[in-house]
Design a protein around this motif. Sequence first.
Motif, PDB file in Angstrom:
ATOM      1  N   GLN A   5       0.843  -1.191   0.000  1.00 55.38           N
ATOM      2  CA  GLN A   5       0.000   0.000   0.000  1.00 55.38           C
ATOM      3  C   GLN A   5       0.880   1.245   0.000  1.00 55.38           C
ATOM      4  O   GLN A   5       1.962   1.267   0.586  1.00 55.38           O
ATOM      5  CB  GLN A   5      -0.917  -0.009   1.224  1.00 55.38           C
ATOM      6  N   LEU A   6       0.394   2.264  -0.640  1.00 58.62           N
ATOM      7  CA  LEU A   6       1.127   3.524  -0.721  1.00 58.62           C
ATOM      8  C   LEU A   6       0.656   4.436   0.403  1.00 58.62           C
ATOM      9  O   LEU A   6      -0.527   4.775   0.472  1.00 58.62           O
ATOM     10  CB  LEU A   6       0.891   4.175  -2.080  1.00 58.62           C
ATOM     11  N   GLN A   7       1.569   4.827   1.243  1.00 57.92           N
ATOM     12  CA  GLN A   7       1.219   5.662   2.395  1.00 57.92           C
ATOM     13  C   GLN A   7       1.534   7.123   2.098  1.00 57.92           C
ATOM     14  O   GLN A   7       2.633   7.446   1.655  1.00 57.92           O
ATOM     15  CB  GLN A   7       1.972   5.194   3.635  1.00 57.92           C
TER      16      GLN A   7
ATOM     17  N   CYS B 199       4.810  10.771  -0.626  1.00 61.31           N
ATOM     18  CA  CYS B 199       4.379   9.379  -0.774  1.00 61.31           C
ATOM     19  C   CYS B 199       5.495   8.619  -1.491  1.00 61.31           C
ATOM     20  O   CYS B 199       5.888   9.014  -2.593  1.00 61.31           O
ATOM     21  CB  CYS B 199       3.083   9.334  -1.573  1.00 61.31           C
ATOM     22  N   ALA B 200       5.969   7.555  -0.886  1.00 55.97           N
ATOM     23  CA  ALA B 200       7.031   6.742  -1.478  1.00 55.97           C
ATOM     24  C   ALA B 200       6.438   5.518  -2.157  1.00 55.97           C
ATOM     25  O   ALA B 200       5.542   4.865  -1.611  1.00 55.97           O
ATOM     26  CB  ALA B 200       8.027   6.319  -0.408  1.00 55.97           C
ATOM     27  N   ALA B 201       6.951   5.214  -3.342  1.00 53.58           N
ATOM     28  CA  ALA B 201       6.481   4.058  -4.102  1.00 53.58           C
ATOM     29  C   ALA B 201       7.656   3.117  -4.340  1.00 53.58           C
ATOM     30  O   ALA B 201       8.798   3.411  -3.973  1.00 53.58           O
ATOM     31  CB  ALA B 201       5.887   4.519  -5.420  1.00 53.58           C
TER      32      ALA B 201
ATOM     33  N   TRP C  47      -2.023  12.248  -7.123  1.00 54.76           N
ATOM     34  CA  TRP C  47      -2.604  12.564  -5.822  1.00 54.76           C
ATOM     35  C   TRP C  47      -4.112  12.649  -5.991  1.00 54.76           C
ATOM     36  O   TRP C  47      -4.611  13.315  -6.911  1.00 54.76           O
ATOM     37  CB  TRP C  47      -2.046  13.876  -5.285  1.00 54.76           C
ATOM     38  N   PHE C  48      -4.793  11.998  -5.093  1.00 57.13           N
ATOM     39  CA  PHE C  48      -6.244  11.925  -5.098  1.00 57.13           C
ATOM     40  C   PHE C  48      -6.748  12.482  -3.772  1.00 57.13           C
ATOM     41  O   PHE C  48      -6.021  12.498  -2.780  1.00 57.13           O
ATOM     42  CB  PHE C  48      -6.707  10.470  -5.234  1.00 57.13           C
ATOM     43  N   ARG C  49      -8.005  12.895  -3.755  1.00 58.38           N
ATOM     44  CA  ARG C  49      -8.576  13.303  -2.482  1.00 58.38           C
ATOM     45  C   ARG C  49     -10.038  12.888  -2.417  1.00 58.38           C
ATOM     46  O   ARG C  49     -10.704  12.730  -3.445  1.00 58.38           O
ATOM     47  CB  ARG C  49      -8.447  14.807  -2.250  1.00 58.38           C
TER      48      ARG C  49
ATOM     49  N   TYR D 284      -4.708  10.896  -0.892  1.00 59.30           N
ATOM     50  CA  TYR D 284      -4.092   9.611  -1.166  1.00 59.30           C
ATOM     51  C   TYR D 284      -3.173   9.737  -2.376  1.00 59.30           C
ATOM     52  O   TYR D 284      -3.372  10.592  -3.228  1.00 59.30           O
ATOM     53  CB  TYR D 284      -5.146   8.562  -1.518  1.00 59.30           C
ATOM     54  N   CYS D 285      -2.240   8.825  -2.457  1.00 56.60           N
ATOM     55  CA  CYS D 285      -1.454   8.726  -3.683  1.00 56.60           C
ATOM     56  C   CYS D 285      -1.655   7.332  -4.258  1.00 56.60           C
ATOM     57  O   CYS D 285      -2.008   6.384  -3.557  1.00 56.60           O
ATOM     58  CB  CYS D 285       0.018   9.013  -3.441  1.00 56.60           C
ATOM     59  N   ASN D 286      -1.445   7.237  -5.559  1.00 54.56           N
ATOM     60  CA  ASN D 286      -1.543   5.953  -6.247  1.00 54.56           C
ATOM     61  C   ASN D 286      -0.896   6.123  -7.599  1.00 54.56           C
ATOM     62  O   ASN D 286      -0.634   7.246  -8.051  1.00 54.56           O
ATOM     63  CB  ASN D 286      -3.012   5.534  -6.421  1.00 54.56           C
ATOM     64  N   ARG D 287      -0.619   5.047  -8.236  1.00 56.56           N
ATOM     65  CA  ARG D 287      -0.170   5.100  -9.618  1.00 56.56           C
ATOM     66  C   ARG D 287      -1.339   5.592 -10.466  1.00 56.56           C
ATOM     67  O   ARG D 287      -2.491   5.597 -10.030  1.00 56.56           O
ATOM     68  CB  ARG D 287       0.309   3.740 -10.113  1.00 56.56           C
ATOM     69  N   VAL D 288      -1.025   5.982 -11.681  1.00 57.57           N
ATOM     70  CA  VAL D 288      -2.058   6.400 -12.618  1.00 57.57           C
ATOM     71  C   VAL D 288      -1.933   5.522 -13.856  1.00 57.57           C
ATOM     72  O   VAL D 288      -0.878   5.532 -14.487  1.00 57.57           O
ATOM     73  CB  VAL D 288      -1.906   7.886 -12.994  1.00 57.57           C
TER      74      VAL D 288
END
Length: 114
Positions: A2-4, A21-23, A35-37, A93-97
């Motif tokens: 999970q991406l924190q 956020c580290a990936a 970045w999402f919210r 939140y962060c995530n890949r796109v």
Amino acid sequence: VQLQAYGGGLVQAGGSLRLSCAATETMFSIYGMGWFRQTPGKWRELVAWINTDGSTVYVDSVKGRFTISRDNVKNTVYLQMNSLKPEDTAVYYCNRVPAQARYWGQGTLVTVSS
């Protein structure tokens, strides 16, 4: 994995915060990062993303105020948020796109007081 996301907090309107956020290296080298919210009762929205070539895209509501960047050595993506408004209050939140469900972490809460 999970991406924190880190760096949230309480700030007054007009203030600034920097999220990070580290990936994994693999994810960072292949995918854009975003970045999402999300606020209660609303869909999670993508507010900014950065491609592997460094190009960036922002939603209109944050243009000119938020800056996304990436450190390809640390495999970390940042979101510098300036001139914050109460409507920016959300869990970020962060995530890949494109995002993948298994990577969602708990997010970091940003609260902007008026």
